[in-house]
Design a protein around this motif. Structure first.
Motif, PDB file in Angstrom:
ATOM      1  N   HIS A 124       0.804  -1.221   0.000  1.00 56.76           N
ATOM      2  CA  HIS A 124       0.000   0.000   0.000  1.00 56.76           C
ATOM      3  C   HIS A 124       0.837   1.271   0.000  1.00 56.76           C
ATOM      4  N   THR A 125       1.814   1.364  -0.888  1.00 53.81           N
ATOM      5  CA  THR A 125       2.548   2.612  -1.055  1.00 53.81           C
ATOM      6  C   THR A 125       2.013   3.345  -2.285  1.00 53.81           C
ATOM      7  N   TYR A 126       2.350   4.611  -2.401  1.00 58.12           N
ATOM      8  CA  TYR A 126       1.920   5.359  -3.579  1.00 58.12           C
ATOM      9  C   TYR A 126       2.607   4.862  -4.850  1.00 58.12           C
ATOM     10  N   ALA A 127       3.731   4.186  -4.722  1.00 60.11           N
ATOM     11  CA  ALA A 127       4.332   3.555  -5.900  1.00 60.11           C
ATOM     12  C   ALA A 127       3.400   2.481  -6.456  1.00 60.11           C
ATOM     13  N   HIS A 128       2.748   1.723  -5.543  1.00 62.32           N
ATOM     14  CA  HIS A 128       1.763   0.743  -5.998  1.00 62.32           C
ATOM     15  C   HIS A 128       0.584   1.437  -6.680  1.00 62.32           C
ATOM     16  N   ARG A 129       0.119   2.546  -6.112  1.00 59.66           N
ATOM     17  CA  ARG A 129      -1.035   3.246  -6.678  1.00 59.66           C
ATOM     18  C   ARG A 129      -0.695   3.877  -8.032  1.00 59.66           C
ATOM     19  N   ALA A 130       0.508   4.430  -8.165  1.00 63.99           N
ATOM     20  CA  ALA A 130       0.895   5.045  -9.431  1.00 63.99           C
ATOM     21  C   ALA A 130       1.025   4.000 -10.536  1.00 63.99           C
ATOM     22  N   ALA A 131       1.473   2.809 -10.177  1.00 65.83           N
ATOM     23  CA  ALA A 131       1.549   1.731 -11.170  1.00 65.83           C
ATOM     24  C   ALA A 131       0.150   1.374 -11.668  1.00 65.83           C
ATOM     25  N   LEU A 132      -0.820   1.338 -10.762  1.00 65.03           N
ATOM     26  CA  LEU A 132      -2.204   1.075 -11.161  1.00 65.03           C
ATOM     27  C   LEU A 132      -2.721   2.212 -12.033  1.00 65.03           C
ATOM     28  N   PHE A 133      -2.422   3.439 -11.664  1.00 58.77           N
ATOM     29  CA  PHE A 133      -2.825   4.596 -12.456  1.00 58.77           C
ATOM     30  C   PHE A 133      -2.331   4.460 -13.892  1.00 58.77           C
ATOM     31  N   ASP A 134      -1.059   4.116 -14.068  1.00 55.18           N
ATOM     32  CA  ASP A 134      -0.498   3.955 -15.414  1.00 55.18           C
ATOM     33  C   ASP A 134      -1.220   2.861 -16.185  1.00 55.18           C
ATOM     34  N   GLU A 135      -1.492   1.779 -15.491  1.00 55.59           N
ATOM     35  CA  GLU A 135      -2.174   0.654 -16.134  1.00 55.59           C
ATOM     36  C   GLU A 135      -3.574   1.061 -16.598  1.00 55.59           C
ATOM     37  N   VAL A 136      -4.299   1.758 -15.742  1.00 53.50           N
ATOM     38  CA  VAL A 136      -5.660   2.198 -16.076  1.00 53.50           C
ATOM     39  C   VAL A 136      -5.629   3.206 -17.215  1.00 53.50           C
ATOM     40  N   LEU A 137      -4.729   4.189 -17.137  1.00 54.85           N
ATOM     41  CA  LEU A 137      -4.652   5.219 -18.173  1.00 54.85           C
ATOM     42  C   LEU A 137      -4.252   4.636 -19.520  1.00 54.85           C
TER      43      LEU A 137
END
Length: 363
Positions: A339-352
């Protein structure tokens, strides 16, 4: 990717509960190679209460919010970005911004609505058929939220959203981490949160009632707006606690308390930023019960869960330093792993990437 981000504030957490979330997300996006320009209004005295300087991982543009023309000029300056984000809760000219950013939409520009308070937005639209944002939802390429899970996704799709994906709160280990205790924050239970209408009754139940039941224990409350709130004599009101002091606040008391706002508890799957801040400091966190908690942490092992103030008091009364340390260390291990923001940013890239591919296919 060049990203234009319109939101409340990146540099000030003053009356701005989303500041930690924005900082974590934007910094992690920068570390993945994105370039972010963060547009924030000069409003609510936030610029007078900055708690960080302009960061090296984002360009901060502070604009005057005195008239519509200035706001529209600021929006126009973002034309040509690969991605334009309008976050909820900017605080001034939100309706104007929600319409204006859509004028930047084009074959090479995606426009996203990022809802940092989806329960409030959805409740507002559901209660008012004339809410102007209802007609705008289907025009956005994507809706992102910082919580809410499947109930929020279904609700947004019901309003015509093309897609809705939660990008949950998380931890930035470079800013929230274990530190030595600080004597000014010594106590048995600490709670950090601003006074808000849909939180106050829950604070009375989970925090003040617990304090009343344990008069021999020391309780701490931090946040803006509590100055005229009657408190039991064993509660110390700290006022606004600056972000730089959050680590010490989390590391010093025997335990810290999370209290969800009523709307977020009702929708579930909405862990507050404070949950991850506390876990990142290896604090022993007691949280009110909400649906979806086990998605993020294991109740009883990584977090302690209470259903009312009496249960909070019972947990604090039975808690010793050894047990508190074990819970805090377990949460710390989990948050770093998942649950770090690195995990969230990776998801963001995947979604975008998926959304951009879909738009290109439709074009």
């Amino acid at each position: 990717m060049n990203i234009a981000f319109f939101a409340s504030s990146l540099v000030s957490a003053y009356w701005n509960g989303a500041a930690t979330y924005y900082r974590g997300i934007v910094r992690a996006l920068h570390e993945r190679g994105h370039r972010v320009t963060f547009y924030e209004p000069d409003a609510y005295d936030r610029q007078k209460h900055r708690d960080i300087p302009d960061p090296p991982w984002a360009e901060v543009v502070v604009y005057s919010a005195q008239d519509e023309a200035e706001v529209l000029r600021t929006v126009e300056s973002a034309r040509g970005a690969d991605l334009v984000v309008k976050a909820s809760g900017v605080g001034v000219y939100d309706e104007l911004l929600e319409r204006a950013v859509l004028d930047l939409q084009g074959p090479s520009t995606l426009v996203v609505f990022w809802d940092v308070d989806a329960p409030a937005t959805l409740d507002r639209m559901q209660s008012d058929a004339r809410d102007p944002f209802r007609a705008l939802v289907p025009r956005y390429d994507l809706v992102l939220t910082y919580g809410g899970g499947e109930p929020v996704r279904r609700a947004y799709r019901g309003f015509g959203a093309r897609e809705c994906v939660p990008i949950y709160n998380a931890l930035d280990p470079s800013t929230h981490h274990p530190v030595p205790p600080q004597s000014s924050f010594e106590g048995d239970l600490g709670f950090l949160g601003n006074r808000l209408p849909d939180r106050e009754a829950r604070v009375e139940e989970f925090f003040l009632r617990a304090a009343t039941r344990l008069p021999q224990r020391r309780f701490l409350i931090g946040g803006s707006g509590w100055g005229d709130k009657p408190m039991p004599p064993n509660v110390q009101n700290l006022g606004h606690v600056y972000t730089a002091d959050h680590n010490a606040f989390n590391c010093t008391p025997l335990a810290v308390l999370n209290i969800s706002r009523e709307s977020m508890a009702r929708y579930g799957f909405s862990p507050a930023t404070r949950v991850f801040e506390a876990a990142g400091a290896a604090a022993c966190l007691i949280t009110d019960a909400w649906e979806g908690l086990e998605t993020f942490f294991e109740p009883g092992a990584e977090m302690l869960v209470a259903h009312d103030g009496a249960e909070v008091a019972a947990i604090v009364d039975a808690l010793d330093a050894s047990r508190a340390s074990a819970v805090g260390q377990a949460a710390y291990k989990r948050v770093l792993a998942e649950h770090t923001y690195a995990h969230r940013a990776a998801l963001f890239d995947e979604v975008l990437q998926g959304r951009a591919t879909e738009v290109e296919t439709l074009a």
